[in-house]
Structure formats: C-alpha cells, structure tokens
Motif scaffolding. Structure first.
Motif, mmCIF file in Angstrom:
data_model
loop_
_atom_site.group_PDB
_atom_site.id
_atom_site.type_symbol
_atom_site.label_atom_id
_atom_site.label_comp_id
_atom_site.label_asym_id
_atom_site.label_seq_id
_atom_site.Cartn_x
_atom_site.Cartn_y
_atom_site.Cartn_z
ATOM 1 N N UNK A 161 47.379 36.953 23.353
ATOM 2 C CA UNK A 161 48.147 36.436 24.496
ATOM 3 C C UNK A 161 47.293 36.591 25.820
ATOM 4 N N UNK A 162 47.644 36.106 26.815
ATOM 5 C CA UNK A 162 47.021 36.099 28.199
ATOM 6 C C UNK A 162 48.039 37.430 28.697
ATOM 7 N N UNK A 163 47.147 38.417 29.034
ATOM 8 C CA UNK A 163 47.472 39.881 29.555
ATOM 9 C C UNK A 163 47.660 40.079 31.001
ATOM 10 N N UNK A 164 48.115 41.154 31.419
ATOM 11 C CA UNK A 164 47.908 41.256 32.783
ATOM 12 C C UNK A 164 46.718 41.674 33.387
ATOM 13 N N UNK A 165 45.829 42.328 32.430
ATOM 14 C CA UNK A 165 44.360 42.533 32.562
ATOM 15 C C UNK A 165 43.422 41.412 32.865
ATOM 16 N N UNK A 166 43.861 40.300 31.892
ATOM 17 C CA UNK A 166 43.241 39.036 32.167
ATOM 18 C C UNK A 166 43.397 38.372 33.391
ATOM 19 N N UNK A 167 44.474 38.502 33.882
ATOM 20 C CA UNK A 167 45.224 37.970 35.372
ATOM 21 C C UNK A 167 44.462 38.852 36.331
ATOM 22 N N UNK A 168 44.429 40.178 36.366
ATOM 23 C CA UNK A 168 43.653 41.099 37.294
ATOM 24 C C UNK A 168 42.126 40.589 37.317
ATOM 25 N N UNK A 169 41.718 40.586 36.097
ATOM 26 C CA UNK A 169 40.123 40.230 35.979
ATOM 27 C C UNK A 169 39.822 39.055 36.529
ATOM 28 N N UNK A 170 40.609 38.255 36.326
ATOM 29 C CA UNK A 170 40.594 36.702 36.913
ATOM 30 C C UNK A 170 40.760 36.655 38.492
ATOM 31 N N UNK A 171 41.537 37.329 39.191
ATOM 32 C CA UNK A 171 41.726 37.499 40.350
ATOM 33 C C UNK A 171 40.463 37.995 41.159
ATOM 34 N N UNK A 172 40.075 39.118 40.558
ATOM 35 C CA UNK A 172 38.758 39.694 41.163
ATOM 36 C C UNK A 172 37.510 38.870 41.089
ATOM 37 N N UNK A 173 37.341 38.064 39.863
ATOM 38 C CA UNK A 173 36.237 37.276 39.713
ATOM 39 C C UNK A 173 36.482 35.964 40.678
ATOM 40 N N UNK A 174 37.742 35.477 40.600
ATOM 41 C CA UNK A 174 37.870 34.402 41.822
ATOM 42 C C UNK A 174 37.440 34.834 43.062
ATOM 43 N N UNK A 175 37.744 35.803 43.404
ATOM 44 C CA UNK A 175 37.360 36.412 45.117
ATOM 45 C C UNK A 175 36.066 36.494 45.082
ATOM 46 N N UNK A 176 35.507 36.844 44.113
ATOM 47 C CA UNK A 176 33.841 36.989 44.272
ATOM 48 C C UNK A 176 33.240 35.708 44.133
ATOM 49 N N UNK A 177 33.737 34.730 43.366
ATOM 50 C CA UNK A 177 33.238 33.381 43.371
ATOM 51 C C UNK A 177 33.208 32.589 44.746
ATOM 52 N N UNK A 178 34.504 32.685 45.244
ATOM 53 C CA UNK A 178 34.958 32.055 46.571
ATOM 54 C C UNK A 178 34.019 32.525 47.529
ATOM 55 N N UNK A 179 33.803 33.872 47.753
ATOM 56 C CA UNK A 179 32.953 34.574 49.032
ATOM 57 C C UNK A 179 31.660 34.043 48.653
ATOM 58 N N UNK A 180 30.887 34.010 47.442
ATOM 59 C CA UNK A 180 29.852 33.542 47.199
ATOM 60 C C UNK A 180 29.623 32.268 47.667
ATOM 61 N N UNK A 181 30.488 31.117 47.235
ATOM 62 C CA UNK A 181 30.682 29.800 47.444
ATOM 63 C C UNK A 181 30.472 29.671 48.972
ATOM 64 N N UNK A 182 31.198 30.399 49.649
ATOM 65 C CA UNK A 182 31.234 30.267 51.181
ATOM 66 C C UNK A 182 29.885 30.736 51.828
ATOM 67 N N UNK A 183 29.148 31.321 51.510
ATOM 68 C CA UNK A 183 27.821 31.562 51.979
ATOM 69 C C UNK A 183 26.875 30.427 51.967
#
Length: 148
Positions: free
Chosen positions: A126-148
């Motif tokens: 099942x999709x867990x709260x930890x998966x959701x938190x890991x995704x949010x952190x990874x998305x923030x990183x990916x978006x910041x890198x893409x902005x550069x």
C-alpha cells in the motif's frame, strides 16, 4: 519549466500542486477524465480523448529539457527521460538515464511472469505516509534543480 502529472491514478496530485504553488511552477494535470478540474491559476487540467495511453502520448510529445514529469508509467517515463525531462515516480524514486533501462526491463519481466502464472497477481504494498513524504521531498529537489 512545466510540471506534468500523469493524473489518472496519481496518488500525489495534491502534493504536486502545493509544491508548484510554493515555487510558482505551472502544472498540467493530464488525464482521460474522472478528475475534477482545479481552480488554481497555476494548474491546467488537460482532458485527452479516451483510449489506451492517450494521456501518456500527450505528455511524451510535450515534456522535455527543464520539465518535471510525475508518473508511475515506466514506458512514459523512459520517453520523458530520453527527451531530457526529470521524472519522478509517486513514491519519490527518480528515474534517470542511469536507471531507466533496468527499470523498464524489470517491468517487462514482471509483466511476463504475471502473464505466465495466473496466481501471481496482485498489487504491491500500500501507498504509505512515508512514500508521500519521500515524494514531496524529491519533488521539491527536482523542481529546484529544473529551475536553474
């Protein structure tokens, strides 16, 4: 830069919208239907024609260098990685040129195994709260890198 979301079965749409809002990134929620359009000014809901992989085709034709794509669809991810987009699975795993080949091969192997053994069905964990938190952190990183 655009955040493309393969939205039909995406469990992290709200996390994507919140991250995009924080960073001022336009979002395209792409689906065959069945989701409510967002009233958020940064979010465009794109309804594609019904049919297999129509949302995937739409995203693959548009995503490229500097974009971020969120999808659990491995063939779509492979096309987007080849086009230069950053790709994240909903559990936060980044798919890159270094790992997309083995990920695609594993997906194909598992599909063959399931087809050969009708008792080897069922989904993953099942999709867990930890998966959701890991995704949010990874998305923030990916978006910041893409902005550069």
């Amino acid at each position: 830069m655009t955040l493309f979301i393969d939205a039909d079965a995406c469990p992290v749409k709200e996390e994507c919208i919140r991250a995009a809002e924080r960073l001022g990134v336009p979002v395209k929620l792409v689906c065959n239907g069945g989701i409510r359009p967002s009233a958020h000014p940064l979010v465009e809901t794109v309804f594609v024609t019904a049919g297999p992989d129509e949302a995937d085709k739409w995203i693959a034709e548009r995503a490229g260098e500097g974009d971020v794509v969120v999808t659990a669809d491995i063939p779509l991810a492979a096309k987007c990685v080849a086009a230069g987009a950053a790709v994240l699975k909903p559990d936060g795993e980044a798919l890159t040129t270094a790992n997309i080949g083995i990920t695609l091969a594993t997906r194909d192997l598992m599909a063959d195994l399931r087809a050969a053994d009708p008792f080897r069905q069922g989904g993953g964990r099942p999709f867990s709260r930890q998966d959701r938190a890991r995704f949010s952190a990874a998305l923030d990183r990916a978006l910041r890198v893409a902005r550069r």
